[in-house]
Write a protein that holds these residues in place. Structure first.
Motif, PDB file in Angstrom:
ATOM      1  N   SER A 111       0.823  -1.214   0.000  1.00  0.00           N
ATOM      2  CA  SER A 111       0.000   0.000   0.000  1.00  0.00           C
ATOM      3  C   SER A 111       0.854   1.260   0.000  1.00  0.00           C
ATOM      4  CB  SER A 111      -0.926   0.000   1.220  1.00  0.00           C
ATOM      5  OG  SER A 111      -0.189   0.078   2.424  1.00  0.00           O
ATOM      6  N   GLY A 171      -5.296  -0.387   1.097  1.00  0.00           N
ATOM      7  CA  GLY A 171      -4.793   0.721   1.898  1.00  0.00           C
ATOM      8  C   GLY A 171      -4.134   1.844   1.127  1.00  0.00           C
ATOM      9  N   GLU A 225      -0.957   2.700   9.766  1.00  0.00           N
ATOM     10  CA  GLU A 225      -1.504   1.752   8.787  1.00  0.00           C
ATOM     11  C   GLU A 225      -1.159   0.319   9.169  1.00  0.00           C
ATOM     12  OE1 GLU A 225      -3.531   0.910   5.058  1.00  0.00           O
ATOM     13  OE2 GLU A 225      -3.567   2.445   6.626  1.00  0.00           O
ATOM     14  N   ARG A 228      -3.641  -0.887  11.583  1.00  0.00           N
ATOM     15  CA  ARG A 228      -4.911  -1.192  10.913  1.00  0.00           C
ATOM     16  C   ARG A 228      -4.838  -2.507  10.160  1.00  0.00           C
ATOM     17  NH1 ARG A 228      -7.907  -0.543   6.266  1.00  0.00           N
ATOM     18  NH2 ARG A 228      -6.043  -0.079   5.058  1.00  0.00           N
TER      19      ARG A 228
END
Length: 300
Positions: A111, A171, A225, A228
């Protein structure tokens, strides 16, 4: 000497600035504690065989749903109890750290790579490239991420490679927005105009003059991130769409124990605590890293 070689270099952080940032971070007890927790998680992921007290795949119905060793009825050597197949919970948590961190790190790498490329193109060139990339970002963000990932995984299959790619593709829009905004704030500065004026190419300007000056924003966002992605991987494993059994994963362990939660709560509780601890660690480190890198805050 080539024209590009004569391009003025953007401001770079000195080693003294790096030491200042490290002092800002490690003078806080929370950062030290989180760093220790992160080191423990990494050691478990890299060397699970040296840390785990039992074989995580070893099954024994005689040891089925044994409570933790510190509770009445617990078995010595099985410190966090056993699951419904008699496998050691602690050992499976340790081995599960490898899958969780590996999948999450590689997904963040995917990502980040796509997001940086898209954000640089949108912020630097503007115009039609910016409009097209923003529309693509809006289109993907209009769908709930978890539903989109579940739908794609259900179609292509829950292999490790597919899981990493799909999570990474989920993402990139947020990373692209962060990068685009950072590029817009630096692309009009004097050293960028000077590099462009003496003939530096677009790729050179972006790679050597823009990216180093937005790297702190990228690193900070990547830490959030990563937290997540860990939660997303655990969710997919809980739903049976992540890495498949018998490979231990934290989300899969929670799923295995949900039918026994009323009597054998340790089967689901301890993997859930592991997920929460790692996510909290990355979130705290991300917050502290953002504050340490903020030049507008007077830390000294």
């Amino acid at each position: 000497m080539s024209i590009d070689a004569a391009a003025p270099a953007p401001p770079r952080k000195s080693q003294s600035n790096t030491r200042i940032v490290l002092r800002r971070l490690f003078r806080k007890k929370t950062v030290v504690i989180c760093t220790v927790m992160l080191v423990i998680a990494v050691i478990c992921a890299l060397f699970p065989g040296l840390v785990a007290p039992q074989d995580p795949y070893d099954q024994s119905l005689l040891l089925r749903l044994k409570p933790p060793a510190f509770m009445e009825g617990g078995r010595e050597g099985y410190y966090l109890g056993t699951d419904h197949l008699g496998r050691d919970t602690l050992s499976r948590i340790i081995y599960g750290a490898r899958i969780t961190l590996l999948v999450s790190l590689l997904a963040v790498a995917v990502s980040t790579a796509i997001g940086i490329a898209a954000g640089l193109a949108a912020g630097y060139f503007g115009g039609k490239p910016d409009a097209v990339i923003l529309r693509l970002i809006d289109m993907q963000l209009s769908f709930p991420v978890i539903l989109l990932v579940i739908a794609v995984v259900a179609v292509v299959g829950p292999s490790l490679t597919n899981l990493i790619i799909i999570m990474g593709l989920s993402g990139w829009p947020r990373m692209a927005r962060i990068v685009r905004g950072s590029v817009l704030s630096v692309r009009g500065l004097e050293y960028i105009d000077a590099a462009r004026a003496i003939g530096a190419g677009h790729l050179r300007i972006m790679a050597y003059h823009i990216v180093p000056n937005i790297l702190s924003a990228i690193v900070v966002y990547a830490s959030f991130e990563l937290a997540r992605m860990i939660l997303l991987e655990a969710t997919l494993s809980f739903l049976g769409l992540g890495v498949q059994p018998p490979t231990p994963t934290w989300g899969g362990m929670i799923s295995d124990g949900r039918n026994y939660i009323s009597l054998s709560w340790w089967v689901s509780l301890f993997p859930g605590l592991a997920i929460g601890a790692v996510i909290l660690t990355f979130n705290i480190l991300g917050d502290e890293l953002r504050d340490a890198l903020d030049p507008q805050l007077n830390h000294e």
